[in-house]
Enzyme design. Structure first.
Site, mmCIF file in Angstrom:
data_model
loop_
_atom_site.group_PDB
_atom_site.id
_atom_site.type_symbol
_atom_site.label_atom_id
_atom_site.label_comp_id
_atom_site.label_asym_id
_atom_site.label_seq_id
_atom_site.Cartn_x
_atom_site.Cartn_y
_atom_site.Cartn_z
ATOM 1 N N LYS A 102 -1.224 38.741 54.116
ATOM 2 C CA LYS A 102 -2.042 37.974 53.171
ATOM 3 C C LYS A 102 -1.113 36.948 52.539
ATOM 4 O O LYS A 102 0.102 37.008 52.741
ATOM 5 C CB LYS A 102 -2.652 38.894 52.104
ATOM 6 N N ARG A 103 -1.649 35.987 51.794
ATOM 7 C CA ARG A 103 -0.774 35.042 51.106
ATOM 8 C C ARG A 103 0.248 35.806 50.267
ATOM 9 O O ARG A 103 -0.062 36.852 49.686
ATOM 10 C CB ARG A 103 -1.606 34.108 50.221
ATOM 11 N N LYS A 107 -11.586 43.748 56.816
ATOM 12 C CA LYS A 107 -11.286 43.496 58.233
ATOM 13 C C LYS A 107 -10.536 44.671 58.851
ATOM 14 O O LYS A 107 -10.791 45.058 59.991
ATOM 15 C CB LYS A 107 -10.432 42.229 58.393
ATOM 16 N N THR A 141 -10.654 40.413 51.210
ATOM 17 C CA THR A 141 -11.538 40.564 52.362
ATOM 18 C C THR A 141 -10.776 41.130 53.557
ATOM 19 O O THR A 141 -11.377 41.680 54.463
ATOM 20 C CB THR A 141 -12.168 39.212 52.785
ATOM 21 N N HIS A 170 -13.792 33.064 41.367
ATOM 22 C CA HIS A 170 -12.911 33.775 42.291
ATOM 23 C C HIS A 170 -11.687 34.406 41.651
ATOM 24 O O HIS A 170 -10.886 35.014 42.353
ATOM 25 C CB HIS A 170 -12.449 32.840 43.411
ATOM 26 N N LYS A 215 -0.126 40.201 44.389
ATOM 27 C CA LYS A 215 -0.453 41.015 45.563
ATOM 28 C C LYS A 215 0.650 42.044 45.866
ATOM 29 O O LYS A 215 0.474 42.935 46.684
ATOM 30 C CB LYS A 215 -0.700 40.122 46.779
HETATM 31 C C1 LIG Z 1 -8.934 37.365 55.595
HETATM 32 C C2 LIG Z 1 -7.807 36.445 55.506
HETATM 33 C C3 LIG Z 1 -7.167 36.237 54.270
HETATM 34 C C4 LIG Z 1 -7.549 36.994 53.021
HETATM 35 O O1 LIG Z 1 -6.721 38.142 52.931
HETATM 36 P P1 LIG Z 1 -6.650 39.033 51.608
HETATM 37 O O2 LIG Z 1 -5.776 40.161 52.001
HETATM 38 O O3 LIG Z 1 -8.053 39.466 51.306
HETATM 39 O O4 LIG Z 1 -6.065 38.182 50.548
HETATM 40 C C5 LIG Z 1 -6.110 35.352 54.220
HETATM 41 N N1 LIG Z 1 -5.697 34.682 55.317
HETATM 42 C C6 LIG Z 1 -6.281 34.863 56.510
HETATM 43 C C7 LIG Z 1 -5.758 34.107 57.684
HETATM 44 C C8 LIG Z 1 -7.355 35.737 56.655
HETATM 45 O O5 LIG Z 1 -7.935 35.894 57.848
#
Ligand SMILES: *Cc1c(COP(=O)(O)O)cnc(C)c1O
Length: 861
Positions: free
Chosen positions: A594-595, A710, A706, A401, A600
């Site tokens: 995101k985190r 979305k 991911t 990952h 990032k």
């Molecule tokens: C999809 C998702 C992530 C992943 O987000 P990235 O932008 O791809 O790092 C993290 N937290 C939650 C709650 C998510 O639904």
């Protein structure tokens, strides 16, 4: 009753469609006539009408919950409705498991330390196709279904993308009729909940089981003892004269199974997610208790329970804590014991194990499973070493990952050997055999041998889990094309030399369209269904392509705009509830959730926001409307509690929000919001509401991402770097539909080296931003000095200075293009139409075909 208890395979009457006539006969003969009749009556209990559901809800309120319908609140309504649906699921689940057992199919075991499931109720109703039915029942009982759905706490048993991927995968395994099991841990405390106090992140514990959990089935009868510490004894087999190693554990805890049924969409297939909870063994404390040592017997008990007490809150970061290694072994040992026990019931030879079992390692966290299976086979089952190793490597697949060094797991050798002495010995043997093979083929190449060794010859020495995972698996995959290429040329290049490139493959991540389209965005899903004439796109996402036919249909485009506006209003309401801020739904929603992580680059986002703010202020009032389109910058995400820089970024976002939102100069042109406590259920509101979302990691650092998927499947465009799955999203939706910027992965190393040599230019716009922060506009400079210094004086590892100008340029292109609404809507439709590839159903198909060699099992015979 457990399907794998002695009574398994008996009660099947309610639906025979899943079995062959021979199978039915075999089952029938094992059931007494009376029991068969009783079962037939019982099976009729599965509700199929609102009336029947209502009586089940009432029954659960009055008996299961021991409450009265006269004081039934929405919590009780949620629990009773969920329990009713769970009952239905269990019936399907029993049948599914019986069928898999009877047919002796190959099963997939997905081992993940994280399953970021979010809520279960809405998803279960959707997958079972009973949401309307449920809505009628709750209505008649005086409850609003949406309010009832909102009562459920998120199952936050994960940090971010990795855990959410596992959740999407088990949904897709069920939907695709694959016999798949998830194995994980049942943490008492999931990912902490985030509060914002004076702009700072404050963590609060997430005791998600406070009101119980109607979705879990405790299996108190499945208790697996797990050992730690102790020593290794050598005995001689009196018959063969061979010496035999045996691990004598020094501390024992019990793993208790909790099962979560996982329904597929539009299928009766229900898979299982089995989570382990740690419990003390009774003998232990009893002994001490009798000796009058009450304190220490309680301490012992707590020590056992602490193993599954909390989820470690780090995302993409390794922290070598002993309790974490204990969690890993506890989980792996219990899961493997369970898997092996199920296999042994088939009475097949060990050599056939890989024909019935595929185990996927989600990152290196479960890598001990490789060693534990070898130990079970060699030490406990007497299988010869080489034969055992062949079985092991045919069984496992490993998913990588990240390529970031700070995220790679390495366990200090002494810590490891103390906790798992026999496993360390086995690792030494695996390593020796492997290195001998390498040395034979590459004599003289000392560097190669040093690099591929499982043991890092540092001081102190470390066990490299990724190396062990590669050596113990038959396939290694990355999670997006770029990432899968990068692992072959960077961190694992020496393994490519040893094994050849064929061992390495790619499975680009995906998301489940049930949760991330139908559940999160019912209006868009309905609009698409009405246009395409069916909802088949929910299980066959390439059908979305047909949307392109309607791109010039003005009514359709109007409806499309309508849906987005509705979703933006829904998010505006959530923002108002969480922060008190009222945002303008007709402004451009620019979202980054995101985190929080330096790679990032939320810092670059907020620097860009500050620059925009300064530009607005520097523009005469009369010219502002012509130059700036109203924009709402929305940022959210959790920082690991020990991640100093990430917490500073959160504070800066909140301080900028405070200043910008209260400045009359920028009023109507810019708003800034930090959404607290980002989680799955909030993501379901946020993702459908973006016009633009940001996926702006330093090239080569984000393995896939991911949330980019979305957002796009919900009709939002993205601004992004040429990183992770952004590359493939661009290929699918077309370059005109995405705002790409920044340096490429191939240039990153050289740029970093330049910075190290002192070559670093802060571009003028970024200098302006830094000056403003230094001036104290957003509070005392001391607070943010470290963020600025990291760019200016510490080598700018994440290349903010190198990418900032092209980032601003991409943002101003967005400003221009968003004004042309018709053109923007077209792009939005093209995006959704071309996202079919990114369904996690496709991922599971690829894993099944290329890695697991597993086929779907359907009712039809
Ligand atoms: C999809 C998702 C992530 C992943 O987000 P990235 O932008 O791809 O790092 C993290 N937290 C939650 C709650 C998510 O639904």
């Amino acid at each position: 009753m457990s399907f794998d208890s002695g009574l398994s395979g008996r009660f099947h009457k309610r639906s025979m469609t899943g079995f062959t006539p021979t199978e039915i006969k075999a089952i029938d003969q094992s059931i007494p006539i009376k029991a068969r009749e009783a079962w037939t009556k019982y099976a009729a209990r599965e509700f199929t009408s609102p009336d029947q559901l209502e009586s089940q809800i009432i029954n659960h309120v009055e008996t299961t919950l021991a409450r009265s319908m006269y004081n039934c609140d929405s919590l009780a309504a949620y629990q009773a409705l969920s329990t009713s649906i769970r009952d239905k699921l269990i019936l399907h689940w029993n049948k599914t498991q019986q069928m898999h057992t009877l047919r002796e199919v190959k099963r997939i075991y997905y081992l993940s330390l994280e399953f970021l499931m979010g809520r279960a109720l809405d998803n279960a109703m959707i997958n079972l196709g009973i949401k309307e039915l449920c809505c009628k029942s709750t209505d008649e009982l005086g409850f609003n279904l949406e309010d009832v759905i909102d009562v459920e706490p998120d199952a936050g048993l994960g940090n971010g993308g990795l855990g959410r991927l596992a959740a999407c995968f088990i949904d897709s395994m069920s939907t695709g009729n694959y016999p798949g099991w998830g194995y994980g841990l049942r943490y008492n405390y999931g990912i902490f909940s985030q509060k914002i106090v004076d702009g700072y992140q404050v963590e609060a514990p997430d005791y998600w089981l406070k009101f119980g959990n109607p979705w879990e089935i405790p299996r108190h009868e499945i208790q697996i003892p797990v050992d730690f510490y102790g020593y290794v004894s050598t005995t001689t087999d009196p018959k063969t004269g061979k010496s035999k190693k045996q691990w004598q554990g020094g501390e024992q805890v019990l793993a208790v199974a909790y099962d979560f049924p996982v329904p597929g969409y539009n299928t009766s297939n229900v898979n299982n997610l089995r989570l382990w909870s740690s419990q003390p063994t009774s003998e232990f404390d009893f002994q001490k208790f009798n000796q009058g040592d009450y304190d220490s017997s309680v301490a012992q008990q707590q020590r056992a329970e602490s193993i599954t007490a909390v989820l470690y809150p780090n995302d993409n970061f390794y922290q070598g804590k002993e309790l974490r290694l204990k969690q890993q072994f506890f989980w792996v040992a219990a899961s493997l014991h369970d898997i092996v026990r199920r296999f042994m019931k088939t009475k097949k030879k060990w050599s056939e194990f890989p024909d019935l079992v595929a185990i996927q390692l989600n990152d290196t966290h479960p890598t001990l499973a490789v060693v534990e299976l070898q130990r079970i086979l060699v030490d406990l089952e007497g299988v010869e070493w080489n034969e055992a190793w062949e079985i092991v490597t045919r069984t496992f697949g490993y998913t990588n990952h990240t390529v970031m060094q700070e995220a790679l797991e390495k366990w200090p050798l002494d810590l490891f050997g103390n906790l798992l002495p026999r496993h360390l010995e086995i690792i030494y043997s695996i390593n020796m055999q492997f290195l001998q093979m390498v040395a034979k083929r590459f004599p003289q190449d000392r560097e190669l041998i040093r690099n591929v060794s499982i043991v890092e010859e540092s001081d102190p020495k470390n066990i490299r889990m990724a190396n062990l995972a590669i050596i113990g698996s038959h396939k290694v995959n990355g999670v997006a094309e770029l990432h899968s290429e990068l692992i072959k040329t960077t961190i694992f290049k020496d393994f490519v030399k040893v094994y050849g490139a064929e061992k390495f493959t790619n499975v680009t991540n995906g998301i489940t369209p049930r949760r991330w389209l139908k559940q999160a965005n019912p209006m868009l899903s309905d609009l698409i269904t009405s246009k395409l004439g069916s909802d088949e796109f929910l299980t066959n996402t390439v059908r979305l392509k047909q949307l392109e036919k309607f791109i010039d249909d003005p009514e359709f485009r109007e409806a499309w705009i309508e849906v987005k506006l509705h979703n933006k209003k829904r998010l505006a309401q959530l923002i108002k509830k969480l922060t008190g801020i009222e945002v303008n739904p007709s402004s451009l929603f620019d979202v980054q959730v995101k985190r929080i992580h330096e790679y990032k680059r939320q810092q670059m986002n907020i620097f860009g926001v500050i620059y925009r703010y300064l530009q607005i202020k520097a523009t005469p009032e009369s010219e502002r409307a012509g130059k700036f389109f109203p924009r709402t910058s929305i940022i959210g995400g959790k920082a690991a509690p020990g991640y100093y820089a990430a917490k500073k970024i959160i504070k800066l976002v909140n301080s900028v929000a405070e200043v910008v939102n209260n400045d009359p100069d920028s009023k109507g042109f810019l708003q800034v919001v930090f959404i607290p406590d980002y989680n799955v259920s909030k993501a379901e509101i946020i993702c459908p509401a973006s016009d633009i979302s940001e996926h702006i990691s330093t090239a080569g650092t984000e393995a896939s991402g991911t949330s980019n998927m979305k957002f796009v499947i919900n009709g939002g465009l993205i601004i992004g770097t040429v990183d992770g799955a952004n590359v493939e999203i661009t290929r699918e939706v077309g370059e005109d539909q995405i705002f790409l910027f920044g340096n490429l992965a191939e240039d990153v190393e050289e740029l970093r080296q330049d910075h190290q040599m002192g070559k670093l230019e802060v571009p003028e716009p970024l200098e302006q931003v830094f000056d403003e922060i230094e001036k104290g506009t957003f509070g005392p400079y001391d607070e943010y000095k470290s963020l600025v210094d990291s760019v200016k004086y510490h080598g700018d590892y994440y290349l903010v200075s190198d990418d900032f100008e092209s980032y601003l340029e991409a943002q101003s292109t967005i400003d221009k293009e968003f004004r042309d609404r018709e053109n923007w809507v077209k792009k939005s439709i093209i995006c959704v139409a071309n996202m079919g590839f990114f369904s996690s159903d496709r991922c599971i198909r690829e894993y099944a075909e290329n890695i697991w060699n597993v086929e779907p099992v359907t009712d039809q015979v």
